[in-house]
Design a protein around this motif. Structure first.
Motif, mmCIF file in Angstrom:
data_model
loop_
_atom_site.group_PDB
_atom_site.id
_atom_site.type_symbol
_atom_site.label_atom_id
_atom_site.label_comp_id
_atom_site.label_asym_id
_atom_site.label_seq_id
_atom_site.Cartn_x
_atom_site.Cartn_y
_atom_site.Cartn_z
ATOM 1 N N GLY A 49 24.637 41.140 24.603
ATOM 2 C CA GLY A 49 25.342 40.022 23.997
ATOM 3 C C GLY A 49 26.720 40.316 23.449
ATOM 4 O O GLY A 49 27.157 39.647 22.506
ATOM 5 N N TRP A 50 27.441 41.273 24.040
ATOM 6 C CA TRP A 50 28.835 41.511 23.612
ATOM 7 C C TRP A 50 29.726 40.526 24.374
ATOM 8 O O TRP A 50 30.287 40.848 25.422
ATOM 9 N N TRP A 51 29.880 39.334 23.828
ATOM 10 C CA TRP A 51 30.506 38.240 24.570
ATOM 11 C C TRP A 51 31.931 38.519 25.059
ATOM 12 O O TRP A 51 32.321 38.006 26.117
ATOM 13 N N PRO A 52 32.776 39.326 24.347
ATOM 14 C CA PRO A 52 34.115 39.585 24.909
ATOM 15 C C PRO A 52 34.070 40.309 26.248
ATOM 16 O O PRO A 52 35.051 40.259 27.008
ATOM 17 N N CYS A 53 32.954 40.983 26.547
ATOM 18 C CA CYS A 53 32.843 41.684 27.826
ATOM 19 C C CYS A 53 32.900 40.717 29.001
ATOM 20 O O CYS A 53 33.182 41.138 30.135
ATOM 21 N N ALA A 54 32.643 39.430 28.761
ATOM 22 C CA ALA A 54 32.755 38.449 29.840
ATOM 23 C C ALA A 54 34.194 38.369 30.329
ATOM 24 O O ALA A 54 34.448 38.262 31.538
ATOM 25 N N ILE A 55 35.137 38.414 29.406
ATOM 26 C CA ILE A 55 36.557 38.363 29.780
ATOM 27 C C ILE A 55 36.971 39.675 30.438
ATOM 28 O O ILE A 55 37.648 39.671 31.476
ATOM 29 N N ILE A 56 36.547 40.788 29.865
ATOM 30 C CA ILE A 56 36.941 42.099 30.403
ATOM 31 C C ILE A 56 36.347 42.319 31.791
ATOM 32 O O ILE A 56 37.040 42.710 32.730
ATOM 33 N N GLY A 57 35.035 42.083 31.919
ATOM 34 C CA GLY A 57 34.379 42.294 33.208
ATOM 35 C C GLY A 57 34.921 41.386 34.291
ATOM 36 O O GLY A 57 35.165 41.824 35.431
ATOM 37 N N THR A 58 35.128 40.121 33.958
ATOM 38 C CA THR A 58 35.683 39.180 34.933
ATOM 39 C C THR A 58 37.104 39.575 35.323
ATOM 40 O O THR A 58 37.490 39.460 36.496
ATOM 41 N N ALA A 59 37.888 40.040 34.360
ATOM 42 C CA ALA A 59 39.261 40.474 34.655
ATOM 43 C C ALA A 59 39.270 41.640 35.645
ATOM 44 O O ALA A 59 40.126 41.698 36.542
ATOM 45 N N LEU A 60 38.321 42.559 35.506
ATOM 46 C CA LEU A 60 38.258 43.695 36.430
ATOM 47 C C LEU A 60 37.871 43.235 37.841
ATOM 48 O O LEU A 60 38.403 43.753 38.832
ATOM 49 N N ILE A 61 36.953 42.288 37.933
ATOM 50 C CA ILE A 61 36.582 41.749 39.249
ATOM 51 C C ILE A 61 37.777 41.036 39.878
ATOM 52 O O ILE A 61 38.045 41.172 41.081
ATOM 53 N N ILE A 62 38.506 40.274 39.074
ATOM 54 C CA ILE A 62 39.704 39.588 39.562
ATOM 55 C C ILE A 62 40.742 40.607 40.050
ATOM 56 O O ILE A 62 41.365 40.431 41.102
ATOM 57 N N ALA A 63 40.910 41.676 39.275
ATOM 58 C CA ALA A 63 41.852 42.725 39.668
ATOM 59 C C ALA A 63 41.437 43.365 40.988
ATOM 60 O O ALA A 63 42.285 43.663 41.846
ATOM 61 N N ALA A 64 40.151 43.561 41.174
ATOM 62 C CA ALA A 64 39.666 44.176 42.410
ATOM 63 C C ALA A 64 39.932 43.285 43.625
ATOM 64 O O ALA A 64 40.213 43.783 44.726
ATOM 65 N N LEU A 65 39.870 41.990 43.433
ATOM 66 C CA LEU A 65 40.045 41.047 44.539
ATOM 67 C C LEU A 65 41.504 40.678 44.800
ATOM 68 O O LEU A 65 41.844 40.225 45.896
ATOM 69 N N ASP A 66 42.363 40.870 43.817
ATOM 70 C CA ASP A 66 43.720 40.328 43.885
ATOM 71 C C ASP A 66 44.499 40.855 45.087
ATOM 72 O O ASP A 66 44.629 42.071 45.285
ATOM 73 N N GLY A 67 45.004 39.924 45.889
ATOM 74 C CA GLY A 67 45.897 40.281 46.984
ATOM 75 C C GLY A 67 45.238 40.898 48.195
ATOM 76 O O GLY A 67 45.928 41.294 49.145
#
Length: 554
Positions: A49-67
Motif C-alpha cells: 500500500g505505498w500509494w506513491p509507487c503507482a506514479i513511480i512504477g507507471t513512470a518507469l513503464i512509460i519510460a521503457a515504452l517511450d519512442g
C-alpha cells in the motif's frame, strides 16, 4: 528544479538529438526498466500500500515504452505487464496451483501488449511533429494517460467479462488523492495518476538531457548555448503553473459532501466458518458458523443483520428446515437478514443474495451476481478448455448464470441497500447501477476463504473503499473469513474485523441518495480517453502524411 534551459535542451540543438537517451536505446535496458516499473507498481497496492509507487512504477513503464517501435513496444509492454500481474495476483496459486495464475497473467499481459502497439504509434508521431514544450508537457501526458485508461477499460470488460483488477485508482484508496474519487470516479483517478507519471518521466528526461548537454559543453550554467526565447519561457511557465495547480487541487480537494437522509443500525456478522473450496466441512457448517457468531456477537436490537456471500451453504428456497431457521432467526432478532447463498431456480444456478424479512417464509428480494467469475463460477467454451486442462475444468462443476435483477433491495421504512457480491465490487457498472436504482448504502458481500491470508482480501477491501468514496455512500464489506470492514463515504474506517475471527460490526450507517459528480464524469472520461487515444493516431497520422507529401514536393 532544473532551469528553463533544462526543459528546452532536448530540442534546442542538433547535439541534443544525437544524445537523446542514447544509453537507453538498448532493448535489454528497456525491458529491465519495464520490469522494474511493474515490480514497483505492485508496491502501490495492498497489502504493502505505498500509494506513491503507482506514479513511480507507471513512470518507469512509460519510460521503457517511450519512442519505441511497435514490435518493441509490444514486447516491452507484454513483459512489464506480465511481471506485474505475476506478483500482484500470486494469491491465485494458493489452492489452484500455477496454471490459473499464469493464464490470467498472460491474458492481461497480452491486452497491455496490444494497447502498447497503438500507444507506440501515437507517441512516435507526436515526437516527430510536436517535440516542443507543449508537445512534451501537455499533449504527451494526456495521450499516454488516455491509452492507459483504454487498457484498463478493455481489461475490465474482455475477455469473458474482463478482469477489473489492479487499476491505478485502486492503489489510491488511502492516498492523498483519494477524495478526488468522488469527483471523477475510478476512471478519472486512474487517468490522473497515469498523466502525472508521464509528467514525472518527461521532467526527469529533460533534467537528464540538460545535465548531459552541460557536461558535453563543458559548462555548468549552459551559457554557451542559445537561451530560450521569451515566448518559449512563457510556455514553460504556463505548463508548470498549470500542472502544479492540478496537483495541488488533487491534494486539497475535499470529498464531495454526502447528504444523510437517515440512519440504519446494522450488524455485519463474520462467521469465520470453513468457507474455502477445499475446506473440510459437512453440509450446513457455514450456516452453523454464521448462526453461532450472530447469537454471540449481536446482543442488541438492530435494523438489519448482514451476512456475507455463502452465509449459508444450504439454499432456503429449496430446503424447508433452512427456511424455518431464517424465519425463526429474523423473528428472534426482530430484524431482517441479508445473506448470500447458491440458489437453483428454473433449472439454473445463481450466486445470490437474499433479503429475509422478519418472520417471513420467503425472501422479499433476491439479487443475482452480475459478474460471475469465468473459470471459477462458470466455464466459457467448456469443451475446448476441457481438452487443455481437464482436471481444473472438472473442478468447476456448476455453471452460474449472469444476474439480471437490480442490486437494490428495500429493507423497510424507506431504506434501501445496494448489493455487490464479491468481485462485483471491482466493476464500475455495478456501482453505477446501485446509485441509479436508489441504493442508499452499499453492502459488499464476499467469500475470501479460497485466498487465505494473502493480499487478495486486502486488495478487494481497497476496491470497496474506492466505491464508498466514489458513490458517496457508506459501505459494509462483510466477508466469511475477513477482512471485513465498515467504510464511511469519506473513505474512513468505522469498524473492522481481522482474518478468521468470528465477530460482528455494529454501527449506525448513514443513508444517502447523493449522486456524486463521479457517476457522470467517470464514464465520460472513459469515452474521452478512447477518442483521444485512437483519435491521436488518426489525426497525427493524417498530419504526418501531409508533412511527408509537402517535403517530397520541395
Amino acid at each position: 528544479m532544473p532551469s528553463v534551459e533544462a526543459f528546452t535542451a532536448s530540442d534546442s540543438t542538433p547535439v541534443a538529438s544525437r544524445l537523446h537517451w542514447r544509453s537507453s536505446q538498448s532493448l535489454l535496458f528497456r525491458l529491465i526498466l519495464g520490469v522494474a516499473g511493474g515490480l514497483i507498481l505492485d508496491l502501490a497496492f495492498p497489502a504493502v500500500g505505498w500509494w506513491p509507487c503507482a506514479i513511480i512504477g507507471t513512470a518507469l513503464i512509460i519510460a521503457a515504452l517511450d519512442g519505441q517501435t511497435v514490435w518493441r513496444s509490444i514486447l516491452i509492454g507484454f513483459t512489464a505487464s506480465l511481471v506485474f500481474y505475476l506478483v500482484h495476483i500470486y494469491w491465485a496459486t494458493l489452492y489452484l496451483g500455477p496454471i490459473p495464475w499464469v493464464a490470467l497473467s498472460l491474458s492481461q499481459a497480452l491486452i497491455f501488449a496490444a494497447i502498447a502497439a497503438g500507444w507506440s504509434v501515437s507517441i512516435r508521431l507526436l515526437h516527430r511533429q510536436f517535440s516542443g514544450i507543449a508537445g512534451r508537457f501537455v499533449a504527451y501526458p494526456l495521450i499516454v494517460a488516455s491509452w492507459w485508461l483504454v487498457r484498463e477499460t478493455v481489461a475490465s470488460s474482455w475477455p469473458y467479462g474482463g478482469f477489473s483488477w489492479a487499476r491505478l485508482s485502486f492503489s489510491q484508496s488511502e492516498g492523498w488523492f483519494a477524495p478526488t474519487l468522488s469527483w471523477w470516479g475510478a476512471p478519472g483517478l486512474s487517468f490522473a495518476i497515469a498523466a502525472l507519471a508521464a509528467l514525472v518521466y518527461q521532467w526527469a528526461k529533460s533534467l537528464c538531457t540538460h545535465m548531459i548537454l552541460q557536461r558535453k559543453a563543458g559548462t555548468q550554467d549552459g551559457s554557451t548555448r542559445e537561451r530560450p526565447t521569451p515566448r518559449r519561457q512563457l510556455t514553460i511557465r504556463i505548463c508548470a503553473i498549470g500542472w502544479m495547480t492540478v496537483i495541488v487541487a488533487m491534494m486539497l480537494v475535499p470529498v464531495f459532501p454526502q447528504r444523510s437522509e437517515g440512519m440504519l443500525r446494522v450488524a455485519a456478522v463474520q462467521g469465520a466458518g470453513p468457507a474455502g473450496y477445499f475446506s473440510e466441512r459437512e453440509r450446513g457448517d457455514l450456516l452453523a458458523a454464521q448462526l453461532a457468531a450472530t447469537a454471540e456477537h449481536v446482543p442488541e436490537q438492530v435494523d438489519l443483520v448482514i451476512w456475507p456471500e455463502d452465509g449459508t451453504d444450504i439454499d432456503p428456497l429449496r430446503d424447508e428446515s433452512t427456511r424455518k431457521i431464517f424465519t425463526d432467526l429474523t423473528d428472534s432478532l426482530q430484524a431482517p437478514v441479508t445473506f448470500g447463498t447458491i440458489t437453483h431456480r428454473d433449472g439454473k444456478y445463481y450466486n445470490s443474495s437474499l433479503l429475509w424479512p422478519v418472520g417471513a417464509q420467503q425472501p422479499s428480494a433476491i439479487y443475482d451476481k452480475l459478474h460471475p467469475v469465468p473459470f471459477g463460477e462458470y466455464v466459457p467454451h467448456r469443451e475446448f478448455y476441457s481438452r487443455i486442462v481437464p482436471d481444473l475444468i472438472g473442478m468447476v462443476g456448476r455453471h452460474y448464470e449472469f444476474g439480471q435483477r437490480s442490486p437494490v433491495m428495500a429493507v423497510g421504512d424507506g431504506a434501501t441497500i445496494g448489493v455487490a457480491i464479491c468481485f462485483d465490487i471491482a466493476y464500475d457498472d455495478v456501482a453505477q447501477r446501485i446509485v441509479r436504482d436508489g441504493g442508499q448504502l452499499i453492502v459488499a458481500q464476499s467469500n475470501n476463504g479460497d485466498f487465505g491470508r494473502t493480499d487478495e482480501s486486502a486488495q478487494q477491501l481497497a476496491m470497496a473503499r474506492v466505491r464508498a468514496i466514489e458513490t458517496g455512500r457508506d459501505l459494509v464489506n462483510i466477508s466469511t473469513v475477513g477482512i471485513s470492514a465498515i467504510i464511511r463515504a469519506d473513505g474512513s474506517t468505522a469498524a473492522e474485523l481481522p482474518w478468521y475471527e468470528p465477530g460482528a460490526m455494529i454501527q449506525d450507517i448513514h443513508l444517502s441518495t447523493t449522486v456524486t459528480p463521479a457517476m457522470t464524469v467517470g464514464p465520460a472520461i472513459i469515452w474521452l480517453s478512447i477518442v483521444v487515444a485512437f483519435g491521436s493516431v488518426v489525426v497525427l497520422g493524417i498530419r504526418q502524411r501531409r508533412i511527408t507529401s509537402s517535403s517530397r514536393e520541395l
